[in-house]
Design a protein around this motif. Sequence first.
Motif, PDB file in Angstrom:
ATOM      1  N   LEU A 187       0.813  -1.206   0.000  1.00 17.96           N
ATOM      2  CA  LEU A 187       0.000   0.000   0.000  1.00 17.96           C
ATOM      3  C   LEU A 187       0.852   1.263   0.000  1.00 17.96           C
ATOM      4  O   LEU A 187       0.321   2.365  -0.068  1.00 17.96           O
ATOM      5  CB  LEU A 187      -0.923   0.019   1.216  1.00 17.96           C
ATOM      6  CG  LEU A 187      -2.208  -0.801   1.120  1.00 17.96           C
ATOM      7  CD1 LEU A 187      -3.053  -0.589   2.350  1.00 17.96           C
ATOM      8  CD2 LEU A 187      -3.000  -0.469  -0.118  1.00 17.96           C
ATOM      9  N   TYR A 202       3.161   1.779  -2.343  1.00 18.35           N
ATOM     10  CA  TYR A 202       3.606   1.997  -3.719  1.00 18.35           C
ATOM     11  C   TYR A 202       2.804   3.120  -4.378  1.00 18.35           C
ATOM     12  O   TYR A 202       1.592   3.147  -4.290  1.00 18.35           O
ATOM     13  CB  TYR A 202       3.435   0.701  -4.512  1.00 18.35           C
ATOM     14  CG  TYR A 202       3.842   0.798  -5.959  1.00 18.35           C
ATOM     15  CD1 TYR A 202       5.176   0.912  -6.299  1.00 18.35           C
ATOM     16  CD2 TYR A 202       2.891   0.785  -6.968  1.00 18.35           C
ATOM     17  CE1 TYR A 202       5.552   0.998  -7.623  1.00 18.35           C
ATOM     18  CE2 TYR A 202       3.264   0.874  -8.291  1.00 18.35           C
ATOM     19  CZ  TYR A 202       4.596   0.979  -8.606  1.00 18.35           C
ATOM     20  OH  TYR A 202       4.963   1.068  -9.917  1.00 18.35           O
ATOM     21  N   ASP A 203       3.501   4.037  -5.020  1.00 19.39           N
ATOM     22  CA  ASP A 203       2.840   5.142  -5.694  1.00 19.39           C
ATOM     23  C   ASP A 203       3.370   5.235  -7.117  1.00 19.39           C
ATOM     24  O   ASP A 203       4.481   5.700  -7.352  1.00 19.39           O
ATOM     25  CB  ASP A 203       3.093   6.454  -4.943  1.00 19.39           C
ATOM     26  CG  ASP A 203       2.178   7.575  -5.448  1.00 19.39           C
ATOM     27  OD1 ASP A 203       1.841   7.568  -6.645  1.00 19.39           O
ATOM     28  OD2 ASP A 203       1.816   8.443  -4.644  1.00 19.39           O
ATOM     29  N   GLU A 209      -6.687   6.689   0.644  1.00 18.07           N
ATOM     30  CA  GLU A 209      -5.380   6.054   0.413  1.00 18.07           C
ATOM     31  C   GLU A 209      -5.563   4.619  -0.063  1.00 18.07           C
ATOM     32  O   GLU A 209      -4.915   4.165  -1.008  1.00 18.07           O
ATOM     33  CB  GLU A 209      -4.545   6.063   1.698  1.00 18.07           C
ATOM     34  CG  GLU A 209      -3.901   7.377   2.036  1.00 18.07           C
ATOM     35  CD  GLU A 209      -3.086   7.285   3.309  1.00 18.07           C
ATOM     36  OE1 GLU A 209      -1.871   7.513   3.253  1.00 18.07           O
ATOM     37  OE2 GLU A 209      -3.664   6.979   4.384  1.00 18.07           O
ATOM     38  N   GLN A 243      -4.615   2.983  -3.841  1.00 21.53           N
ATOM     39  CA  GLN A 243      -3.659   1.885  -3.984  1.00 21.53           C
ATOM     40  C   GLN A 243      -4.327   0.631  -4.537  1.00 21.53           C
ATOM     41  O   GLN A 243      -3.735  -0.093  -5.341  1.00 21.53           O
ATOM     42  CB  GLN A 243      -3.003   1.587  -2.627  1.00 21.53           C
ATOM     43  CG  GLN A 243      -2.252   2.768  -2.018  1.00 21.53           C
ATOM     44  CD  GLN A 243      -1.068   3.196  -2.860  1.00 21.53           C
ATOM     45  OE1 GLN A 243      -0.429   2.374  -3.501  1.00 21.53           O
ATOM     46  NE2 GLN A 243      -0.784   4.487  -2.868  1.00 21.53           N
ATOM     47  N   GLN A 259      -4.855   1.341  -8.266  1.00 20.78           N
ATOM     48  CA  GLN A 259      -3.569   1.273  -8.959  1.00 20.78           C
ATOM     49  C   GLN A 259      -3.201  -0.175  -9.231  1.00 20.78           C
ATOM     50  O   GLN A 259      -2.706  -0.521 -10.299  1.00 20.78           O
ATOM     51  CB  GLN A 259      -2.477   1.940  -8.120  1.00 20.78           C
ATOM     52  CG  GLN A 259      -2.394   3.438  -8.267  1.00 20.78           C
ATOM     53  CD  GLN A 259      -1.145   4.006  -7.622  1.00 20.78           C
ATOM     54  OE1 GLN A 259      -0.174   3.298  -7.390  1.00 20.78           O
ATOM     55  NE2 GLN A 259      -1.173   5.290  -7.323  1.00 20.78           N
ATOM     56  N   ARG A 260      -3.446  -1.020  -8.241  1.00 22.66           N
ATOM     57  CA  ARG A 260      -3.104  -2.443  -8.389  1.00 22.66           C
ATOM     58  C   ARG A 260      -3.970  -3.098  -9.461  1.00 22.66           C
ATOM     59  O   ARG A 260      -3.486  -3.873 -10.277  1.00 22.66           O
ATOM     60  CB  ARG A 260      -3.296  -3.157  -7.050  1.00 22.66           C
ATOM     61  CG  ARG A 260      -2.881  -4.614  -7.043  1.00 22.66           C
ATOM     62  CD  ARG A 260      -1.419  -4.764  -7.328  1.00 22.66           C
ATOM     63  NE  ARG A 260      -1.004  -6.163  -7.260  1.00 22.66           N
ATOM     64  CZ  ARG A 260       0.183  -6.604  -7.647  1.00 22.66           C
ATOM     65  NH1 ARG A 260       1.085  -5.762  -8.117  1.00 22.66           N
ATOM     66  NH2 ARG A 260       0.486  -7.877  -7.571  1.00 22.66           N
TER      67      ARG A 260
END
Length: 371
Positions: free
Chosen positions: A235, A237-238, A266, A270, A273-274
Amino acid sequence: MKFFIVLLTFLLLSIQDVCASSVTMRISERPLFDFPSIRYVELGTFQNKKQPLAIPFQKQTGKLKTLDANKNVTDLLKANLFAYISNGTSWKIITPALFQGASPIKADAAKTMLITADISYVEEQINKAEQGYFVLFVKNTKNTVANVVSAYGAEAVGDALSREKQGFAVTIPYTESLHGVKVTFHLVRKSTGKPLAPQQTITLFYNHKWGGWTKSSLLPENIALRIRRYYRFDLQYDFFAMLLGRRSVANDRLSQFERIPKTNLEIEQQMLQRVAFLFAKKLVVVQTEQKVEIESGDSIAETLLENKAFNAAIGRLESLKKPLSKANLYNLALSYEANGDWQQSLSSYEEGAKRFPKEEKFTKALQRLAR
């Protein structure tokens, strides 16, 4: 005598493993699908379906418990997917409506892949308090109870006390989050509406509890533990910060502290994004960081590789007398791969597999490039 030979061999192998050089580099992964006739991509309608999500890892007997989807995250998912696809392909992206001010692209519908998605997202967060029970131990070298506490951990003792409701009762605040997302992507040719690939469904769950006792949860204990293990991902990772070469806001010291609860926003970001990453890697080239071992060959090239000077390593290795040794040939292929030059990397790995058929590193690398 045999024992000492085996022991010496083991020690030598251990020393070799410890001394082996390695480099963490971004490996380009080939996509699952290939669309040679496609030149344009359009992100179409992403629908918020609000379909219930079945809780994973339930016994397949009777009616499965479900979670009601309650969050609209369509734009956030589309933005993430747009970033991945535009960064990993030469396709021209027909800009989604949510990006204002972009100039429209006149695209040939026969060469356009239209991506649509059906999304269901569930989000639950509770802030409550629960009662725990504690006892106070006075450390004494003759007191075996203190040894038991240190051996098994205070939390395990606390769980046992809470079950028996023994000790000092203390109210403990906690926050628990449960998130789930299921996305079904459809890929069709815009001119005909015919599928270009089978529909792709991605499902993720996230469950975490800050404070309180670990064994109490919104979910049954066995299911909560399996969700946390099976759907485990970073979590911190950006992706956008990585693209811009900047430090992620989510990676500050406060966010990294395990006892600070994540906000719903947040977690949403995340999670999506995944999802976008898992889907995008089926369509376009994505890069992931991997730690790869360097072969012990030319010392200068090895140093350059260790310091991620891949162009310089390629120049050094290409200047050596041909044919290259096994180690130098592998390092050359690795340098090309790290530099994003698939054809040269593939050619070098194939040469290595042909010249050194018993060397697994070449065949494993070819399998990696073939994905």
